[in-house]
Write an enzyme that holds these catalytic residues in place. Structure first.
Site, mmCIF file in Angstrom:
data_model
loop_
_atom_site.group_PDB
_atom_site.id
_atom_site.type_symbol
_atom_site.label_atom_id
_atom_site.label_comp_id
_atom_site.label_asym_id
_atom_site.label_seq_id
_atom_site.Cartn_x
_atom_site.Cartn_y
_atom_site.Cartn_z
ATOM 1 N N GLU A 127 -75.691 -46.215 69.173
ATOM 2 C CA GLU A 127 -75.452 -47.655 69.032
ATOM 3 C C GLU A 127 -76.493 -48.379 68.191
ATOM 4 O OE1 GLU A 127 -74.801 -49.373 72.894
ATOM 5 O OE2 GLU A 127 -72.751 -48.613 72.934
ATOM 6 N N GLU A 159 -67.371 -43.730 74.350
ATOM 7 C CA GLU A 159 -67.726 -44.143 75.707
ATOM 8 C C GLU A 159 -66.667 -45.107 76.208
ATOM 9 O OE1 GLU A 159 -71.580 -45.979 76.076
ATOM 10 O OE2 GLU A 159 -72.529 -44.523 74.766
HETATM 11 C C1 GAL Z 1 -73.529 -48.217 75.972
HETATM 12 C C2 GAL Z 1 -74.665 -47.241 75.729
HETATM 13 C C3 GAL Z 1 -74.837 -46.332 76.909
HETATM 14 C C4 GAL Z 1 -74.825 -47.101 78.200
HETATM 15 C C5 GAL Z 1 -73.565 -47.938 78.284
HETATM 16 C C6 GAL Z 1 -73.471 -48.754 79.539
HETATM 17 O O1 GAL Z 1 -73.588 -49.327 75.148
HETATM 18 O O2 GAL Z 1 -74.441 -46.475 74.584
HETATM 19 O O3 GAL Z 1 -76.039 -45.605 76.767
HETATM 20 O O4 GAL Z 1 -75.946 -47.922 78.242
HETATM 21 O O5 GAL Z 1 -73.552 -48.821 77.201
HETATM 22 O O6 GAL Z 1 -72.316 -49.543 79.543
#
Ligand code: GAL
Length: 687
Positions: free
Chosen positions: A166, A321
């Protein structure tokens, strides 16, 4: 189809032993569980049970890999890689630079970002906060990546590389070195000619001329062009930092690379970043939880996912994710109701994601994300509703492996350009006029409601293959953009430009010769004045051709334009704006350029989109789609898949023509498919 023509050397991670599969997995942080060998042994077994075939490993593990300078600890990671491989789980291994070990930041504070006020982050301050120009960081980062890549390039579990994590606004650093880098970059951009920069930036305004390159400070707040160019430079720096990590990987490994995008996509130029990697990916935490009013949020995330794909058009991308439950950072800790996670996941697959991955596989017992939803909660039993939903989705995704690698052909492009978004942010004026992103999302909603695939692309994209191109609020004209729009029209596209586009040049000066600048001839009009309407105000229209719904009105703003060779299709009917054109068209080659001189409501946008699509010969993915159902299409050489999603509470019936089957069960779908609340189905038929 991009994915099929990939060189084997850059095989996409979904391509396993010559055939594609949808990935199902997510972030796996075993470095938080090294004191629990039982858990490390249990994870791969449970992953199999959940139908997980991918793990993103090592994203924040630099300190576990190199606990002190030059002492590398790989035994734990060897074990993780071996066990995952034995369980049939492929690993997307991270370059672990998203957080730096404390020893590094303590010894070399320069690796940490400096804020605009001169304050430098301290080692315990979060993550995602490097100084991307730091030579020490690059030297130490190259070393740890080199060791990782050398060790695991040939490991059978490795299916790709996850570059950093990110990249975002946090990657903006204001240290002396970054500021000097900005000035050097400007010297190149303006051919070493400070007068040229002063002219382009219009610095004679308020006596802001720079007498020396050294006087230039990032983001001088009264010099709009300075702020914009600082953003550009930060974007180039972060893309370079990503390239540097890819290059370090490439010394040993040819596996594909990605980096995960996130949030509003405004942090930097993701199109630029996309050039550094093999495929894009996105971290998606959409709002819908099954509440009554969350369709708008579903549409919002849909726009973002189409934009993620749009940064590398014609290529697959990955939902890197997502949360099967609820993230702890949400204001309201409301669980997703049953089916919502599945519907959101399949919708992403319909939009071209070749998988569904989570943050994260197993939550940690401590740390700021201990309460973040995950497939398994800490060391609690896995016999949970979430685990069962994930496992069920895993089974479905396995049955849908035929979708993997399929193209996501889009006949319609809706533009969104980050430089226009920045330009509007730094522009003095138009403060309460709708922003480019909101306009782009509004047009995207119209295409969704129409039922066709749509790409969200930026203004650097070659548009010639699209049938319909919508240009909403592309305020800043990038070099060559006006030509690309005309090339698209010549190739047969219907190109709709709106009155919030083509206002300023690359340095935020008004386009030369008045709006719409270089598009004046092709649009066949010139703009005279722009009027923002009150929120309660609307302008009635003369629309004999039915281009808009009966009684449609202009809302938001009216751009007063003089027709100079275009046809006026719709005009304002009454009041101050009576007689001024609202919708115009001028033919060019096989297509046309249209101008929309006012904003519309959703219903009018959809109506106009239908007219444009009709002219361009664009049809929805499925005929007679109910208005509440979203349908997205993926195409293999021999088959068409359509994903239908009902992101609401009322059941909906989708009528079908003969030949469709359910892609999961293989059974004939019959004459209709009935979708309950937050239901989704994948249909397939031969081409
Ligand atoms: C994302 C990040 C992850 C975790 C997640 C939590 O933005 O890449 O490492 O923090 O958010 O929602």
């Amino acid at each position: 189809m991009g994915v099929m023509t990939d060189s084997p050397a850059r095989a996409h991670p979904m391509l396993v032993s010559g055939s594609y599969r949808l990935l199902h997995g997510g972030d796996y942080n075993p470095e938080q569980w090294l004191h629990r060998p039982d858990i490390l042994a249990e994870d791969p077994r449970l992953m199999r049970l959940a139908g997980v075939n991918e793990a993103s490993v090592g994203i924040f593990s630099w300190a576990a890999i190199e606990p002190e300078r030059d002492r590398f600890e790989f035994a734990w990671l060897d074990g993780v890689m071996d066990r995952l491989h034995a369980a049939g789980v492929g690993v997307i291994l991270a370059t672990p630079l998203a957080a730096r070990p404390r020893w590094l930041a303590e010894a070399h504070p320069e690796v940490m970002r400096v804020h605009p006020d001169g304050r430098r982050d301290t080692p315990g301050f979060g993550r995602h906060n490097p100084c991307c120009s730091s030579p020490v960081l690059r030297e130490r980062g190259a070393l740890v990546i080199d060791r990782l890549a050398a060790r695991y390039a040939g490991h059978p579990a490795l299916i790709g590389w996850h570059i950093d994590n990110e990249f975002g606004e946090g990657a903006q650093c204001h240290c002396e070195r970054c500021q000097a880098g900005f000035r050097t970059w400007l010297r190149t951009r303006y051919d070493g000619d400070l007068d040229a920069l002063n002219r382009a930036w219009w610095t004679a305004f308020w006596s802001h001329q720079y007498q020396s390159w050294d006087h230039i400070r990032p983001g001088d707040s009264a010099v709009e062009a300075s702020q914009l160019n600082w953003r550009r430079w930060c974007s180039e720096l972060v893309a370079d930092y990503c390239r540097f990590q890819v290059a370090a990987v490439r010394r040993h490994s040819q596996a594909s690379t990605t980096t995960n995008y996130h949030g509003s996509l405004e942090h930097h130029d993701h199109g630029l970043m996309a050039q550094a990697i093999d495929y894009t990916s996105f971290d998606s935490y959409p709002g819908p939880d099954g509440s009554a009013n969350d369709r708008r949020e579903f549409e919002h995330v849909g726009w973002t996912l189409d934009a993620t794909r749009g940064f590398k058009p014609g290529r697959p991308w990955l939902l890197m994710e997502s949360c099967p439950s609820v993230p702890q950072w949400r204001q309201r800790q409301r669980l997703k109701r049953p089916g919502v996670h599945r519907a959101l996941s399949l919708a992403a697959v319909g939009q071209g994601s070749d998988g569904v991955c989570y943050f994260q596989w197993r939550g940690g017992r401590g740390g700021m994300e201990k309460l973040h939803g995950s497939v398994i909660s800490q060391d609690a039993p896995h016999d949970t509703r979430v685990f069962r939903e994930v496992a069920a989705l895993g089974r479905e995704l396995a049955a849908l492996s035929g979708v993997a690698g399929a193209d996501t052909p889009a006949p319609v492009a809706v533009l969104w350009d980050v430089e226009s978004e920045w330009a509007r942010r730094y522009n003095s004026g138009l403060a309460t006029v709708v922003r480019p992103g909101d306009l782009s999302r509004a047009w995207h909603r119209a295409v969704w409601a129409f039922g066709a695939n749509v790409d969200v692309v930026d203004a650097t994209t070659d548009l010639a293959a699209y049938r319909v191109v919508v240009v909403p609020g592309v305020f800043l004209l990038r070099p060559g953009f006006a030509e690309r729009l005309q090339a698209a029209a010549r190739a047969g596209a219907q190109v709709l430009v709106d009155g919030l586009s083509a206002w300023v040049d690359e340095d935020m000066a008004c386009v030369a010769g008045g709006r719409p600048g270089p598009l004046r001839g092709a649009l066949g009009l010139r703009c005279e004045e722009f009027d923002q309407l009150r929120p309660d105000e609307s302008v009635p229209l003369d629309d004999a051709g039915g281009w808009l719904p009966a009684n449609a009105a202009a809302v938001g703003w009216v751009d007063r334009v003089h027709a100079e060779g275009c046809e006026v299709l719709v005009a304002c009917r009454a009041g101050f704006h009576a007689g001024w054109p609202l919708l115009t068209r001028k033919a060019l080659g096989g297509g046309a350029l249209w101008y929309l001189a006012g904003d519309l409501d959703d219903a009018a946008r959809l109506h106009l989109l239908r007219r444009l699509a009709g002219t361009a010969g664009v049809a929805p993915c499925l005929p007679d789609l109910p208005a509440t159902v979203v349908a997205r299409e993926r195409v293999q050489p021999d088959r068409r898949f359509v994903v239908v999603v009902n992101p609401g509470h009322e059941p909906a019936t989708v009528p079908l023509q003969p030949g469709w089957s359910d892609a999961v069960s293989g059974e004939a779908a019959g004459e209709r498919v009935v979708l309950g609340a937050w239901d989704a189905r994948v249909l397939v038929r031969p081409r």
